[in-house]
Scaffold this active site. Sequence first.
Site, PDB file in Angstrom:
ATOM      1  N   LYS A 236       1.014  -1.296  -0.062  1.00 62.52           N
ATOM      2  CA  LYS A 236      -0.170   0.464  -0.072  1.00 62.52           C
ATOM      3  C   LYS A 236       1.095   1.069   0.262  1.00 62.52           C
ATOM      4  O   LYS A 236       2.035   1.306   0.583  1.00 62.52           O
ATOM      5  CB  LYS A 236      -1.114  -0.095   0.854  1.00 62.52           C
ATOM      6  CG  LYS A 236      -1.962   1.403   1.329  1.00 62.52           C
ATOM      7  CD  LYS A 236      -2.526   1.091   2.509  1.00 62.52           C
ATOM      8  CE  LYS A 236      -3.903   2.056   2.652  1.00 62.52           C
ATOM      9  NZ  LYS A 236      -4.438   1.887   3.757  1.00 62.52           N
TER      10      LYS A 236
ATOM     11  N   SER B 240      -9.469   2.010   2.838  1.00 57.35           N
ATOM     12  CA  SER B 240      -9.257   2.328   1.735  1.00 57.35           C
ATOM     13  C   SER B 240      -7.486   1.939   1.561  1.00 57.35           C
ATOM     14  O   SER B 240      -7.277   1.886   0.404  1.00 57.35           O
ATOM     15  CB  SER B 240      -8.423   3.637   2.803  1.00 57.35           C
ATOM     16  OG  SER B 240      -7.447   2.983   4.078  1.00 57.35           O
TER      17      SER B 240
ATOM     18  N   SER C 121     -10.543  -0.090   6.597  1.00 58.27           N
ATOM     19  CA  SER C 121      -9.780   0.132   5.881  1.00 58.27           C
ATOM     20  C   SER C 121      -8.621  -1.458   5.649  1.00 58.27           C
ATOM     21  O   SER C 121      -8.628  -1.807   3.881  1.00 58.27           O
ATOM     22  CB  SER C 121      -8.509   0.726   5.945  1.00 58.27           C
ATOM     23  OG  SER C 121      -9.098   1.990   5.698  1.00 58.27           O
TER      24      SER C 121
HETATM   25  N1  GLN Z   1     -12.897   4.651   6.356  1.00 56.25           N
HETATM   26  C1  GLN Z   1     -12.460   4.807   7.170  1.00 56.25           C
HETATM   27  C2  GLN Z   1     -12.368   5.968   7.296  1.00 56.25           C
HETATM   28  O1  GLN Z   1     -12.452   6.767   6.360  1.00 56.25           O
HETATM   29  C3  GLN Z   1     -10.989   4.368   8.252  1.00 56.25           C
HETATM   30  C4  GLN Z   1     -10.327   4.361   6.979  1.00 56.25           C
HETATM   31  C5  GLN Z   1      -9.267   3.584   7.340  1.00 56.25           C
HETATM   32  O2  GLN Z   1      -9.296   2.523   8.345  1.00 56.25           O
HETATM   33  N2  GLN Z   1      -7.814   4.025   7.248  1.00 56.25           N
HETATM   34  O3  GLN Z   1     -11.099   6.683   8.120  1.00 56.25           O
END
Ligand code: GLN
Length: 483
Positions: free
Chosen positions: A76, A151, A175
């Site tokens: 990532k 994400s 995410s």
């Molecule tokens: N979707 C969540 C957010 O927007 C979690 C994102 C994540 O786990 N990095 O913060």
Amino acid sequence: MPRPTLAELSRALAAGETSSRELTEAALARIAAGDERLNAFINVCADEALAAAEAADRRRERGEAGPLTGIPIAHKDIFCTAGIATTCGSRMLENFVPPYDATVVQRLADAGVVCVGKTNMDEFAMGSSNETSYYGPVRNPWDVERSPGGSSGGSAAAVAGGLVVAATGTDTGGSIRQPAALCGVTGIKPTYGRVSRWGMIAFASSLDQGGVLALNAEDAAMLLTAMSGFDPRDSTSAEEPVPDYVAALHGELAGRRIGIVREFFDDGLDAGCAAAVREALGVLESQGAELVEVSLPKIGLSVPTYYIVAPAEASSNLSRYDGIRFGYRHPDAATLEELYKLTRKEGFGAEVKRRILTGTYVLSAGYYDAYYLKAQKVRQLIADDFRRAFAEVDLLAGPTVPTPAFRLGEKLDDPVQMYLNDIYTIGANLAGLPAASVPCGFVDGLPVGLQLIAPAFGEALLLNAAHRYQQASDWHHAQPEAG
Ligand code: GLN
């Protein structure tokens, strides 16, 4: 023909049936052919990958190879990679080339893993759809009109779409698990502190945790064993010894108690997803596990709590992007203040700005007690709910996401709807617990995920249960048609 798993590639390498060079060239060719459709990669590093593959093959010739030596994967783009651009999905870091590797990257490289490129992601990992990326949305390989989740959507799509056999991810509120569920792959977010955060670009430091997206629990266990462990450079890294997660995969589930979280089967859960998850629970039961219903009474407060704590920490972490030290700098600011303003105005996207504004507000002198302090107290109550539940059961189970993959654009104008996609995943982050998502069926041709949550440092049992489930089911073998 089912695609080979990481464990199978490892055996083929050990048997001399293939080489790292061959596997790496094949992965690069698949990316070249398939990524125009998916946009799962921000950056492909073919030269570095081929050099690492040659080094891995030489290491094997010397008899020094381990189980991961020569396996090509992707990272990532939140993990710093020495000499390879690391953007975190943001314009702010478009030209940032880190001088060092993140600990996760370093440990996997030490094990001989080859990095073929950096996967697309929501900007600074803020998002649930991969649409906040400055580099364009990622597409779900099961239906390219739909989101892969976020994400870590690039990592999930790259694995589901067959471009790479596994990829790293990070999980602050879901995410790893949410995109794993929406793309039909296996994802694990370890206990907070299990995997070093050093060199992993910070979003919300008390919640962020690195992990893996792979084709099954066995492959995830192989990578997690190499990634985990104490790192003196991360002050929140745990000194807990790392078990051999692969050796732990085969334990019996007989006598294990699995708690079904009542609150996760609420009105918001799609009926098809609920049916698939219940069927999966039946499979675990047929493996000898005892199912009991449990309640996490405060879990309904996890989304509002998260959206105070995470933006607060993000607003502090992202203050370093000022146009002075590194990253984007606006070219024609007349004064220092204008430089800050123009740099941050143009370097950050809308969702990141929304988080910075919210976070700055909840930390401001007049509102700190009402919001931030209150949220910290509720966070403790949620952790207490989990602690009480784990006095009764060994694992918790439920859905990962309320619905299958949604259409790109569908939730973009409604941040709250977007945030609610993580309603079942955020609790584990607030409590620092390890959790996984495994494929457990389909609704209208779209994958559904089963979520398993374990007590702190219970990764071995988590992967054991996931592996047992995958021994008794076929969902993780399903693959989308190549476009
Ligand atoms: N979707 C969540 C957010 O927007 C979690 C994102 C994540 O786990 N990095 O913060």
